[in-house]
Write an enzyme that holds these catalytic residues in place. Structure first.
Site, mmCIF file in Angstrom:
data_model
loop_
_atom_site.group_PDB
_atom_site.id
_atom_site.type_symbol
_atom_site.label_atom_id
_atom_site.label_comp_id
_atom_site.label_asym_id
_atom_site.label_seq_id
_atom_site.Cartn_x
_atom_site.Cartn_y
_atom_site.Cartn_z
ATOM 1 N N GLU A 188 0.833 -1.210 0.000
ATOM 2 C CA GLU A 188 0.000 0.000 0.000
ATOM 3 C C GLU A 188 0.869 1.263 0.000
ATOM 4 O O GLU A 188 0.640 2.181 0.777
ATOM 5 C CB GLU A 188 -0.944 -0.005 1.215
ATOM 6 C CG GLU A 188 -1.975 -1.121 1.159
ATOM 7 C CD GLU A 188 -2.991 -1.072 2.308
ATOM 8 O OE1 GLU A 188 -2.710 -0.412 3.321
ATOM 9 O OE2 GLU A 188 -4.054 -1.695 2.178
ATOM 10 N N GLU A 218 -6.598 -7.910 -0.620
ATOM 11 C CA GLU A 218 -7.029 -7.938 0.783
ATOM 12 C C GLU A 218 -8.527 -7.697 0.827
ATOM 13 O O GLU A 218 -8.984 -6.551 0.806
ATOM 14 C CB GLU A 218 -6.325 -6.851 1.618
ATOM 15 C CG GLU A 218 -4.863 -7.087 1.875
ATOM 16 C CD GLU A 218 -4.263 -6.067 2.872
ATOM 17 O OE1 GLU A 218 -5.003 -5.195 3.362
ATOM 18 O OE2 GLU A 218 -3.051 -6.161 3.138
#
Ligand SMILES: *[C@@H]1O[C@H](CO)[C@@H](O)[C@H](O)[C@H]1NC(C)=O
Ligand SMILES: *[C@@H]1O[C@H](CO)[C@@H](O)[C@H](O)[C@H]1NC(C)=O
Ligand SMILES: *[C@@H]1O[C@H](CO)[C@@H](O)[C@H](O)[C@H]1NC(C)=O
Ligand SMILES: *[C@@H]1O[C@H](CO)[C@@H](O)[C@H](O)[C@H]1NC(C)=O
Length: 624
Positions: free
Chosen positions: A179, A259
């Site tokens: 991320e 995710e």
């Protein structure tokens, strides 16, 4: 040529004839290809660092039997390189063994080696020793940071290379960073450097990818050419819109949610997170229906044993349990969510029998006795001021002036990292807490000894404040004076506990105020009952009326307890640390006040966790 006679065979397939094991992105057909065949993964996250090694196989098997064909795991750098150049890949840290087990069960692996992982893990997996260089810019092209990353990846990635799918192992894809688009630095040179570094160690063939939030603003700094861009998002939203964000970065190739949140994390002082099974099943169904690849984060959360939990900002640490309201509980038990997910997957795949739930045992009440205070340890180990890594450190100085009336001893708002237990001449006077409690009142003569035991409650693992130094990070004031002349004692508590050194000193504390005591150690022991062949079994420990502290069993650091703040009340105790050959030793460091002032005190071992929000499904018999 072969191609002339069999026009339906594409290049990828022909290539797979030459290389029997291959894994690649097929940009023409928007899918992955494994050995030339279209491949779609339904994966689950499991962090080996949060599960005892003896249970890895059981948890992986349960994941396989839910219908998963892949798993995803992080590699926390700080778990393996405890100090520069000192590596640990043994026992519970044996990631190679973990990979072999996954492969033996027929699961492929999506590897996330960081270097930054977030993961609600201390400092997002970065080693605290990086902070020895003042003002280091983590997750950037900072030369000291890059030098440490290069060295670590130079150790780790060659170790992983034989486990790549094309080399005969289970690893199909490898994530670079994590991320990164959510981080302020937005340093493309850093991402390019990592990309080259990973390629140089792993080769040209492996599929490298990135993961970012499903929004163009995240993908902007997170994705770069040469790394396949994937997204992450939870249930309940608009699946089409979320994948549209990925399509913006990758107009072609497989859809991937790296995710998909089955639950959510907890923080001390906030209610246990719960996400409904129905909403998880619904979104999973939608993603599978559009042919997407999905990783369920977490499939089993596990436990932050010891000091491994992270924290969010404004400073808010996560508890010991990383249950996550996941399909498998912290202790590896099947939940209603497990069956709901299995039901969805069953529509696209045939499944095998589910392994039974691991039995738990209530060993009952164990009496505890005080064996010493923090002072016991000062004489055990004393070091000159160094970076404060984990656990607890004692700061000591003297009162510079007479404080005949209560005088405020204060820290700036963010000056204590993270909680400080203050005493004067061996009498507890109060607690300072980062961003929460900044003043205690002190009385005493000039020259009185001031002891401040500082607890590191976990480093920030997300955002721009990950340079989270621990200890007293600002000057403390006493009235108008600044406190100076500190000596800092490194308490090797874990060593002292495991070597049984606590019991050697008799406590002789002065009388304490009613509401608070000096941080102190308590010990007790229990014997596993004989005549029951299936023992020892897993259990949960709870500490009714205790306030806050740390628990060890047979020297193994179970984690932090803080029932007065919650939501976690019981701590998971895996059977592998228990013994049938000798009494099992329970050690508690109570930081505030043990319930022993008016008589004996105890801890309790129960067969069920509390809160029971994520409770196992009660199976009468194991399904065939
Ligand atoms: C989901 O998003 C897509 C694309 O942005 C949009 O066309 C569609 O109407 C949305 N669906 C719902 C139920 O909001
Ligand atoms: C503290 O008070 C004592 C008398 O109670 C006095 O002798 C001493 O000088 C004082 N010390 C300081 C530093 O003010
Ligand atoms: C503490 O005070 C000293 C003396 O004024 C100063 O040099 C130092 O920078 C201060 N430390 C912090 C962390 O503010
Ligand atoms: C518990 O402590 C006692 C006394 O030190 C020791 O004899 C025993 O072996 C310990 N138990 C375990 C399981 O290590």
């Amino acid at each position: 040529t072969v191609k002339d006679r069999l026009p339906c065979l594409n290049d990828t397939f022909l290539k797979s004839l030459a290389a029997p094991r291959s894994f690649s992105v097929d940009y023409q057909n928007d899918c992955f290809r494994r050995d030339g065949q279209e491949f779609r993964y339904i994966s689950g996250s499991i962090h080996y660092s949060r599960i005892p090694r003896v249970y890895w196989k059981d948890r992986l098997l349960k994941m396989y039997m839910a219908g998963l064909n892949a798993i995803q795991t992080y590699i926390p750098w700080n778990y393996h390189e405890e100090s520069p150049g000192r590596y640990n890949f043994g026992g519970d840290r044996d990631v190679e063994y973990f990979l072999k087990l996954a492969q033996d069960l027929g699961l492929v692996v999506i590897l996330r080696p960081g270097p930054y992982i977030c993961g609600e893990w201390d400092m997002g997996g970065l080693p605290a020793w990086l902070l020895n260089k003042k003002d280091i810019v983590l997750r950037s092209s900072d030369s000291d940071y890059i030098a440490a990353v290069d060295k670590w990846m130079g150790k780790l990635l060659p170790m992983m290379k034989p486990y790549l799918y094309q080399n005969g192992g289970p690893i199909i894809t490898v994530q670079v960073e994590n991320e990164y688009g959510s981080y302020f630095a937005c340093d493309y040179n850093y991402m390019r450097h990592l990309s080259k570094l990973f390629r140089s160690h792993l080769g040209e063939e492996v599929v490298l990818f990135t993961t970012d939030g499903a929004g163009l603003n995240y993908l902007k700094c997170g994705s770069i050419q040469g790394l396949y861009a994937t997204v992450d998002f939870g249930p309940g939203g608009n699946v089409t819109a979320a994948f549209a964000a990925q399509r913006h970065a990758e107009p072609h190739g497989p859809l991937v949610n790296s995710e998909f949140y089955t639950g959510w994390l907890d923080h001390w002082g906030s209610p246990h997170s719960v996400v409904s099974s129905a909403i998880v099943a619904k979104s999973l169904n939608e993603m599978l229906a559009v042919g997407a690849n999905v990783n369920l984060y977490m499939f089993i959360g596990g436990t932050n044993f010891g000091y491994w939990n992270g924290a969010n900002t404004p400073y808010s640490p996560q508890p010991t349990s990383y249950d996550y309201d996941a399909p498998l509980t912290e202790a590896g038990d099947l939940t209603e969510k497990y069956f709901a997910i299995r039901e969805v997957i069953q529509m696209v795949r045939t499944l095998g029998p589910i392994p039974p739930t691991t039995p738990k045992y209530a060993y009952g009440t164990v009496g505890m006795k005080k064996v010493g205070t923090q002072l016991t340890l000062c004489f055990y180990e004393l070091t000159i001021k160094k970076l404060f890594a984990f656990g607890y450190v004692l700061y000591r100085t003297t009162l510079p002036v007479n404080c005949s009336t209560p005088t405020p001893l204060s820290s700036p708002l963010n000056g204590v990292h993270d909680r400080a237990y203050v005493s004067v001449d061996g009498v507890a006077v109060g607690i300072l807490e980062r961003n929460k409690a900044i003043t205690v009142k002190v009385t005493g003569k000039a020259g009185s000894q001031v002891d401040i035991l500082v607890e590191n409650m976990g480093r920030i693992n997300y955002g721009k404040y990950i340079n989270d130094l621990k200890g007293l990070v600002s000057n403390l004031t006493l009235g108008k004076d600044m406190l100076t002349g500190w000596t800092m004692y490194s308490l090797r508590i874990d060593e002292a506990v495991s070597q049984g050194l606590l019991g050697e000193t008799k406590p002789t504390d002065p009388p304490q105020p009613a509401a608070l005591s000096l941080p102190a150690f308590y010990e007790g022991s229990f014997i596993i009952p004989g005549g029951i062949p299936a023992l020892p079994q897993d259990t949960y420990i709870q500490l009714p009326k205790w306030r806050k502290g740390q628990v060890w069993i047979n020297g193994f650091n179970i984690g932090r307890y803080w029932p007065t703040r919650g939501p976690q009340v019981t701590l998971f105790v895996p059977a592998n640390i228990l013994s049938t050959a000798a009494p099992n030793n329970v050690t508690v460091l109570e930081l505030e006040e043990a319930p022993c002032s008016s008589g004996p005190c105890s801890v309790e071992f129960t067969a069920t966790p509390h809160p029971e929000c994520n409770s196992p499904v009660k199976l009468q018999t194991a399904p065939a």
